[in-house]
Design a protein around this motif. Sequence first.
Motif, PDB file in Angstrom:
ATOM      1  N   VAL A  21       4.417  10.701  -3.884  1.00 36.21           N
ATOM      2  CA  VAL A  21       5.463  11.261  -3.027  1.00 36.21           C
ATOM      3  C   VAL A  21       5.616  10.379  -1.804  1.00 36.21           C
ATOM      4  CG1 VAL A  21       5.215  13.680  -3.727  1.00 36.21           C
ATOM      5  CG2 VAL A  21       3.830  12.813  -1.868  1.00 36.21           C
TER       6      VAL A  21
ATOM      7  N   ARG B  91       2.050  21.027  -4.827  1.00 35.92           N
ATOM      8  CA  ARG B  91       3.061  21.928  -5.416  1.00 35.92           C
ATOM      9  C   ARG B  91       3.590  21.381  -6.744  1.00 35.92           C
ATOM     10  NH1 ARG B  91       5.707  22.440  -0.581  1.00 35.92           N
ATOM     11  NH2 ARG B  91       7.140  20.818  -1.206  1.00 35.92           N
ATOM     12  N   ASP B  92       3.793  20.059  -6.792  1.00 35.93           N
ATOM     13  CA  ASP B  92       4.351  19.425  -7.992  1.00 35.93           C
ATOM     14  C   ASP B  92       3.282  19.035  -9.005  1.00 35.93           C
ATOM     15  OD1 ASP B  92       6.732  19.726  -6.661  1.00 35.93           O
ATOM     16  OD2 ASP B  92       7.002  17.594  -6.233  1.00 35.93           O
ATOM     17  N   ASN B  93       2.030  19.492  -8.784  1.00 36.15           N
ATOM     18  CA  ASN B  93       0.899  19.204  -9.677  1.00 36.15           C
ATOM     19  C   ASN B  93       0.695  17.711  -9.888  1.00 36.15           C
ATOM     20  OD1 ASN B  93       0.043  21.891 -10.235  1.00 36.15           O
ATOM     21  ND2 ASN B  93       1.836  22.132 -11.533  1.00 36.15           N
ATOM     22  N   LEU B  94       0.878  16.932  -8.839  1.00 38.03           N
ATOM     23  CA  LEU B  94       0.673  15.487  -8.929  1.00 38.03           C
ATOM     24  C   LEU B  94      -0.763  15.103  -8.668  1.00 38.03           C
ATOM     25  CD1 LEU B  94       3.907  14.402  -7.048  1.00 38.03           C
ATOM     26  CD2 LEU B  94       3.536  14.448  -9.515  1.00 38.03           C
TER      27      LEU B  94
ATOM     28  N   LYS C 264       3.574  18.780  -1.018  1.00 37.73           N
ATOM     29  CA  LYS C 264       4.493  18.489  -2.120  1.00 37.73           C
ATOM     30  C   LYS C 264       3.725  17.976  -3.338  1.00 37.73           C
ATOM     31  CE  LYS C 264       8.643  15.898  -3.411  1.00 37.73           C
ATOM     32  NZ  LYS C 264       8.827  16.762  -4.542  1.00 37.73           N
TER      33      LYS C 264
END
Length: 63
Positions: free
Chosen positions: A7, A59-62, A56
């Motif tokens: 990100v 949240r985005d499972n990164l 982020k």
Amino acid sequence: MKLTRLVGECEDGECPALYVTDRGTLAVQGGLLTDHGREVPAHEAVVEIPAELIWKAVRDNLI
């Protein structure tokens, strides 16, 4: 070492960003802080990134 961007704040690569390395670690790109009052070894640096980058990525499972 290879960095893969997870990100970031902008698309041109010169903004705060969070990366995963090919060694399974995380790397951050941010503004260098020099007035933090901490003793930091010469081979390390303290950088500042928006907390939203971490949220982020989670949240985005990164990560």
